[in-house]
Design a protein around this motif. Structure first.
Motif, PDB file in Angstrom:
ATOM      1  N   GLN A 119     -20.636  26.071 -21.946  1.00 51.22           N
ATOM      2  CA  GLN A 119     -20.246  25.082 -20.941  1.00 51.22           C
ATOM      3  C   GLN A 119     -20.650  25.444 -19.520  1.00 51.22           C
ATOM      4  O   GLN A 119     -20.220  24.783 -18.577  1.00 51.22           O
ATOM      5  N   ARG A 120     -21.450  26.470 -19.339  1.00 50.11           N
ATOM      6  CA  ARG A 120     -21.872  26.875 -17.989  1.00 50.11           C
ATOM      7  C   ARG A 120     -23.385  26.804 -17.885  1.00 50.11           C
ATOM      8  O   ARG A 120     -24.096  27.317 -18.747  1.00 50.11           O
ATOM      9  N   PHE A 121     -23.841  26.201 -16.763  1.00 52.16           N
ATOM     10  CA  PHE A 121     -25.262  25.991 -16.553  1.00 52.16           C
ATOM     11  C   PHE A 121     -25.630  26.298 -15.103  1.00 52.16           C
ATOM     12  O   PHE A 121     -24.802  26.153 -14.204  1.00 52.16           O
ATOM     13  N   HIS A 122     -26.866  26.720 -14.913  1.00 55.07           N
ATOM     14  CA  HIS A 122     -27.453  26.848 -13.584  1.00 55.07           C
ATOM     15  C   HIS A 122     -28.647  25.909 -13.548  1.00 55.07           C
ATOM     16  O   HIS A 122     -29.406  25.825 -14.518  1.00 55.07           O
ATOM     17  N   LEU A 123     -28.815  25.212 -12.430  1.00 50.64           N
ATOM     18  CA  LEU A 123     -29.922  24.286 -12.251  1.00 50.64           C
ATOM     19  C   LEU A 123     -30.624  24.661 -10.955  1.00 50.64           C
ATOM     20  O   LEU A 123     -29.987  24.706  -9.902  1.00 50.64           O
ATOM     21  N   LEU A 124     -31.920  24.968 -11.031  1.00 51.17           N
ATOM     22  CA  LEU A 124     -32.704  25.361  -9.862  1.00 51.17           C
ATOM     23  C   LEU A 124     -33.847  24.385  -9.654  1.00 51.17           C
ATOM     24  O   LEU A 124     -34.530  24.006 -10.613  1.00 51.17           O
ATOM     25  N   PHE A 125     -34.045  23.993  -8.388  1.00 47.43           N
ATOM     26  CA  PHE A 125     -35.190  23.148  -8.046  1.00 47.43           C
ATOM     27  C   PHE A 125     -35.494  23.273  -6.564  1.00 47.43           C
ATOM     28  O   PHE A 125     -34.707  23.806  -5.786  1.00 47.43           O
ATOM     29  N   LEU A 155     -18.381  16.279 -15.544  1.00 49.27           N
ATOM     30  CA  LEU A 155     -19.637  16.726 -16.140  1.00 49.27           C
ATOM     31  C   LEU A 155     -19.725  16.096 -17.517  1.00 49.27           C
ATOM     32  O   LEU A 155     -18.808  16.242 -18.326  1.00 49.27           O
ATOM     33  N   GLU A 156     -20.826  15.384 -17.784  1.00 51.03           N
ATOM     34  CA  GLU A 156     -21.006  14.702 -19.060  1.00 51.03           C
ATOM     35  C   GLU A 156     -22.270  15.192 -19.736  1.00 51.03           C
ATOM     36  O   GLU A 156     -23.219  15.595 -19.080  1.00 51.03           O
ATOM     37  N   GLY A 157     -22.278  15.080 -21.076  1.00 46.24           N
ATOM     38  CA  GLY A 157     -23.443  15.428 -21.872  1.00 46.24           C
ATOM     39  C   GLY A 157     -23.164  16.617 -22.761  1.00 46.24           C
ATOM     40  O   GLY A 157     -22.460  17.544 -22.366  1.00 46.24           O
ATOM     41  N   SER A 158     -23.697  16.550 -23.961  1.00 43.50           N
ATOM     42  CA  SER A 158     -23.525  17.646 -24.896  1.00 43.50           C
ATOM     43  C   SER A 158     -24.714  17.652 -25.845  1.00 43.50           C
ATOM     44  O   SER A 158     -25.150  16.584 -26.276  1.00 43.50           O
ATOM     45  N   PRO A 159     -25.316  18.747 -26.170  1.00 40.21           N
ATOM     46  CA  PRO A 159     -24.934  20.096 -25.767  1.00 40.21           C
ATOM     47  C   PRO A 159     -25.392  20.451 -24.348  1.00 40.21           C
ATOM     48  O   PRO A 159     -24.915  21.403 -23.768  1.00 40.21           O
ATOM     49  N   LEU A 160     -26.343  19.665 -23.782  1.00 38.63           N
ATOM     50  CA  LEU A 160     -26.802  19.905 -22.412  1.00 38.63           C
ATOM     51  C   LEU A 160     -26.249  18.819 -21.500  1.00 38.63           C
ATOM     52  O   LEU A 160     -26.106  17.662 -21.911  1.00 38.63           O
TER      53      LEU A 160
END
Length: 153
Positions: free
Chosen positions: A36-42, A120-125
């Motif tokens: 359930q933890r994500f990092h997003l880089l841009f 936060l929505e969406g599974s698995p991502l």
């Protein structure tokens, strides 16, 4: 195990009571830290300079997201940088500081933000993140804001 995915994104920030609206469309890298933890880089590039992935030509944006909290950091060379911490129902910190040389180098200030809603929505991502918050300076409300992130899969 750390997995990553390259995805197009759209990040919007707008105020419900002030004339503030900004949208960024970019390619981002989504790192899955755990279930359930994500990092997003841009990068948000400054155009019409040559397009490359250096901080000299844009800003690095980094979001740490989970169903419980979100942290957004923006860094760029010779620019104002910031970090926002949001967690539903609490007062978080929004910190701003100046990078680079000159009379503003090393200066920073903090504001408080109250997170009304974090979804936060969406599974698995994740596919959507929506954060509604108020920004405060001491006892003065500086507006109600909505951060909306779409991650296209």
């Amino acid at each position: 195990m750390l997995t990553h995915h390259r995805r197009p994104i759209c990040l919007s920030l707008f105020s419900t009571d002030l004339p503030i609206c900004s949208t960024i469309e970019a390619a981002a890298t989504l790192y899955q830290k755990d279930r359930q933890r994500f990092h997003l880089l841009f990068y948000q590039l400054d155009l019409p300079q040559p397009v490359d992935r250096s901080l000299e030509n844009g800003r690095l944006l980094w979001l740490e997201i989970s169903p419980y909290r979100a942290i957004m950091t923006m860094q760029g060379k010779d620019r104002l940088a910031y970090r926002h911490y949001w967690e539903q129902g609490i007062y978080g910190i929004s910190r701003y500081w100046f990078n680079g040389s000159g009379d503003r180098d090393g200066q920073s200030f903090r504001l408080r933000n109250y997170t009304r809603s974090l979804q936060l929505e969406g599974s698995p991502l994740p596919t959507h993140l929506r954060v509604e918050y108020e920004l405060w300076s001491q006892n003065v409300r500086l507006g109600h804001y909505v951060l909306h992130l779409e991650i296209y899969h």
